[in-house]
Design an enzyme around this catalytic site. Structure first.
Site, PDB file in Angstrom:
ATOM      1  N   CYS A 157       0.843  -1.203   0.000  1.00  0.00           N
ATOM      2  CA  CYS A 157       0.000   0.000   0.000  1.00  0.00           C
ATOM      3  C   CYS A 157       0.872   1.244   0.000  1.00  0.00           C
ATOM      4  O   CYS A 157       0.650   2.185  -0.758  1.00  0.00           O
ATOM      5  CB  CYS A 157      -0.925  -0.012   1.220  1.00  0.00           C
ATOM      6  SG  CYS A 157      -2.097   1.373   1.271  1.00  0.00           S
ATOM      7  N   CYS A 158       1.904   1.252   0.858  1.00  0.00           N
ATOM      8  CA  CYS A 158       2.833   2.386   0.907  1.00  0.00           C
ATOM      9  C   CYS A 158       3.530   2.567  -0.438  1.00  0.00           C
ATOM     10  O   CYS A 158       3.783   3.693  -0.870  1.00  0.00           O
ATOM     11  CB  CYS A 158       3.884   2.163   1.992  1.00  0.00           C
ATOM     12  SG  CYS A 158       3.278   2.309   3.691  1.00  0.00           S
TER      13      CYS A 158
ATOM     14  N   CYS B 138      -0.488   8.546   7.342  1.00  0.00           N
ATOM     15  CA  CYS B 138      -1.867   8.372   6.895  1.00  0.00           C
ATOM     16  C   CYS B 138      -2.786   8.191   8.110  1.00  0.00           C
ATOM     17  O   CYS B 138      -2.387   7.624   9.128  1.00  0.00           O
ATOM     18  CB  CYS B 138      -1.971   7.161   5.974  1.00  0.00           C
ATOM     19  SG  CYS B 138      -1.139   7.378   4.376  1.00  0.00           S
TER      20      CYS B 138
ATOM     21  N   CYS C 276      -3.283   4.729   9.660  1.00  0.00           N
ATOM     22  CA  CYS C 276      -2.030   4.093  10.080  1.00  0.00           C
ATOM     23  C   CYS C 276      -1.311   4.864  11.192  1.00  0.00           C
ATOM     24  O   CYS C 276      -0.172   4.546  11.535  1.00  0.00           O
ATOM     25  CB  CYS C 276      -1.084   3.954   8.889  1.00  0.00           C
ATOM     26  SG  CYS C 276      -1.727   2.897   7.574  1.00  0.00           S
TER      27      CYS C 276
ATOM     28  N   CYS D 108       8.221   3.088   5.588  1.00  0.00           N
ATOM     29  CA  CYS D 108       7.259   2.874   4.505  1.00  0.00           C
ATOM     30  C   CYS D 108       7.907   2.590   3.162  1.00  0.00           C
ATOM     31  O   CYS D 108       7.218   2.247   2.209  1.00  0.00           O
ATOM     32  CB  CYS D 108       6.340   4.090   4.378  1.00  0.00           C
ATOM     33  SG  CYS D 108       7.232   5.608   4.031  1.00  0.00           S
TER      34      CYS D 108
END
Length: 232
Positions: A108-109, A191, A194, A219
């Site tokens: 995702c990162c 985010c 997170c 990340c």
């Protein structure tokens, strides 16, 4: 805040601007990045400021773009992830699949942060970050000046040796705009899903990816990432 530390910061950023005009500050709109932006504006240096809008940032973080423009007259360059890649990830794994494993979180990162960073740094002669050694166990070997092999350009961390107290002292002394989340217990901001506020005595980055071990809390922006597909 010591005049010595502030003077060294001014000298370093001035030197970077002379050696690498057009270099950019990567801003997450945290206190450290705001200090760099403040110095850039005070010294009128030919440096840019950019931010990665992942699509999952807090509204308080997004609001900082306007505050930087209002206070300093600086247009923050905003880079967003590729919409098709985000949709593919969500369709395949789910919106919040990053909670399920480190691999899915880093994927995702990679989509929301690492690939946009590559675009932000394209054609830049160097980049500057607000990283500090005191921030995390993963940053204890941080250098003032390094070479980023992933993007093939020099990387500078002018606040490497600054303490938490020195950061706060500068912010107070120069009335630097700060992200409202800092006052709510967020020393490190990423985010929204997170990041959480930390408890008294916790490590500054305990609120980042709190469900993972401290050794994995990066990340991919500041380590060699998994190669991402590049699209113009």
């Amino acid at each position: 805040m010591s005049d010595l530390k502030t003077g060294a910061l001014h000298a370093m950023l001035t030197g970077i601007a002379k050696r690498y005009p057009g270099a950019a500050i990567a801003s997450s709109m945290q206190m450290e990045d705001m200090i760099l932006t403040d110095v850039l504006a005070r010294l009128k240096l030919p440096l840019a400021v950019f931010m990665l809008d992942t699509g999952r940032l807090h509204s308080e973080t997004l609001a900082m773009v306007g505050r930087v423009k209002e206070r300093y007259g600086i247009e923050v360059e905003v880079y967003q992830p590729q919409e098709t890649k985000v949709k593919q990830y969500v369709q395949q794994h789910g919106l919040n699949a990053f909670y399920e494993s480190v691999e899915l979180r880093k994927s995702c990162c990679g989509i929301r942060k690492v690939e946009p960073l590559a675009r932000a740094l394209r054609d830049r002669p160097a980049w500057i970050t607000g990283q500090r050694r005191a921030q995390s166990v993963t940053r204890t070997e941080l250098k003032l000046e390094d070479f980023d092999p992933t993007h093939g350009l020099p990387k500078f961390n002018p606040l490497t040796e600054w303490t938490d107290a020195e950061v706060r002292a500068y912010i107070s002394a120069f009335d630097v705009p700060v992200n409202a989340l800092h006052a709510r217990g967020y020393p490190s901001i990423g985010c929204e899903p997170c990041t959480r506020a930390i408890k008294p005595g916790e490590d500054p980055r305990a609120g980042r990816w709190w469900w993972e071990s401290s050794e994995s809390k990066e990340c991919g922006l500041h380590v060699i990432p998994i190669k991402q597909e590049s699209h113009a």
